[in-house]
Motif scaffolding. Structure first.
Motif, mmCIF file in Angstrom:
data_model
loop_
_atom_site.group_PDB
_atom_site.id
_atom_site.type_symbol
_atom_site.label_atom_id
_atom_site.label_comp_id
_atom_site.label_asym_id
_atom_site.label_seq_id
_atom_site.Cartn_x
_atom_site.Cartn_y
_atom_site.Cartn_z
ATOM 1 N N PHE A 44 0.822 -1.203 0.000
ATOM 2 C CA PHE A 44 0.000 0.000 0.000
ATOM 3 C C PHE A 44 0.862 1.262 0.000
ATOM 4 O O PHE A 44 0.474 2.280 -0.553
ATOM 5 N N THR A 45 2.025 1.200 0.615
ATOM 6 C CA THR A 45 2.944 2.340 0.574
ATOM 7 C C THR A 45 3.459 2.546 -0.848
ATOM 8 O O THR A 45 3.539 3.683 -1.330
ATOM 9 N N ASP A 49 2.874 5.847 -3.201
ATOM 10 C CA ASP A 49 3.961 6.554 -3.882
ATOM 11 C C ASP A 49 3.717 6.626 -5.389
ATOM 12 O O ASP A 49 3.988 7.652 -6.026
ATOM 13 N N SER A 50 3.196 5.556 -5.977
ATOM 14 C CA SER A 50 2.904 5.544 -7.416
ATOM 15 C C SER A 50 1.779 6.521 -7.749
ATOM 16 O O SER A 50 1.841 7.243 -8.748
ATOM 17 N N ILE A 51 0.757 6.541 -6.909
ATOM 18 C CA ILE A 51 -0.355 7.481 -7.110
ATOM 19 C C ILE A 51 0.154 8.917 -7.008
ATOM 20 O O ILE A 51 -0.190 9.773 -7.828
ATOM 21 N N LEU A 138 -11.981 -0.282 14.380
ATOM 22 C CA LEU A 138 -12.795 0.519 13.480
ATOM 23 C C LEU A 138 -11.994 1.636 12.826
ATOM 24 O O LEU A 138 -12.367 2.130 11.779
ATOM 25 N N GLU A 139 -10.908 2.035 13.449
ATOM 26 C CA GLU A 139 -10.104 3.128 12.914
ATOM 27 C C GLU A 139 -9.138 2.612 11.858
ATOM 28 O O GLU A 139 -8.628 1.505 11.948
ATOM 29 N N PHE A 140 -8.877 3.470 10.874
ATOM 30 C CA PHE A 140 -7.938 3.120 9.823
ATOM 31 C C PHE A 140 -6.521 3.443 10.274
ATOM 32 O O PHE A 140 -6.301 4.402 11.016
ATOM 33 N N GLU A 141 -5.588 2.661 9.792
ATOM 34 C CA GLU A 141 -4.174 2.933 10.040
ATOM 35 C C GLU A 141 -3.779 4.201 9.292
ATOM 36 O O GLU A 141 -4.420 4.581 8.303
ATOM 37 N N GLN A 142 -2.701 4.827 9.714
ATOM 38 C CA GLN A 142 -2.226 6.041 9.058
ATOM 39 C C GLN A 142 -1.933 5.784 7.581
ATOM 40 O O GLN A 142 -2.271 6.586 6.722
ATOM 41 N N ARG A 145 -5.136 5.660 5.572
ATOM 42 C CA ARG A 145 -5.670 7.011 5.354
ATOM 43 C C ARG A 145 -4.869 7.749 4.284
ATOM 44 O O ARG A 145 -5.433 8.461 3.452
ATOM 45 N N ARG A 146 -3.545 7.570 4.302
ATOM 46 C CA ARG A 146 -2.683 8.231 3.313
ATOM 47 C C ARG A 146 -2.976 7.710 1.902
ATOM 48 O O ARG A 146 -3.034 8.482 0.947
#
Length: 175
Positions: A44-45, A49-51, A138-142, A145-146
């Motif tokens: 996902f990182t 970075d690609s996006i 329930l919370e998303f990881e940082q 979210r990024r």
């Protein structure tokens, strides 16, 4: 071998970045192992970075706000990138990636929460029972979210050239 034109190269770059993103999205974060979590984070990182790279290539800079045109030396490159690489098939591919992202980040989590609630209802005997080990955050990881933020920003860039809302520019183009 065929010599590539600049427009072919720009389209190839865009397709390559979208393939990287697609490959990164092909993993579902459903395994609780540390190794799987690390692999998901890494993928996902890389997707983020690609996006971000694609977004920076496609951003249109408003050179009308400055008298120093050398301030944006790459504005011609950005315009050419948008002209040659934003084909209907590329935009469709990006929209489909957005649906995949929604499925692996949001739909997946909602399904897991639903399972957790159902499991808690089945196993709890009192209202004050402690949460089970199967409960889902329930919370998303940082990094999640990024990734979501980067995807939304690229959507804005594809749609209007930048991520900022500029009411003055919109009024100028309308009136």
């Amino acid at each position: 071998s065929r010599v590539q034109t600049p427009s072919d190269s720009m389209l190839l770059l865009t397709k390559s970045l979208l393939r990287i993103i697609s490959c990164c999205y092909s993993i579902k974060p459903n395994n609780k192992s540390v190794k799987h979590s690390r692999r998901t984070f890494t993928r996902f990182t890389l997707a983020t970075d690609s996006i971000d790279a694609l977004r920076k290539c496609l951003t249109v800079h408003d050179t009308s706000l400055t008298t120093d045109k050398s301030f944006f030396p790459s504005s011609g490159l950005h315009s050419a990138m948008r002209q040659y690489s934003l084909t209907p098939s590329i935009i469709t591919c990006f929209a489909e990636l957005g649906q995949v992202l929604e499925e692996i980040l949001i739909s997946y989590r909602l399904q897991e929460v639903e399972k957790s609630v159902h499991l808690n209802d089945c196993t709890s005997t009192t209202k004050d029972s402690s949460p089970t080990q199967n409960s889902v955050r329930l919370e998303f990881e940082q990094w999640e979210r990024r990734l979501w933020s980067s995807h939304v920003k690229l959507s804005l860039v594809i749609g209007r050239g930048n991520t900022k809302f500029d009411a003055i520019r919109i009024r100028r183009s309308i009136g």
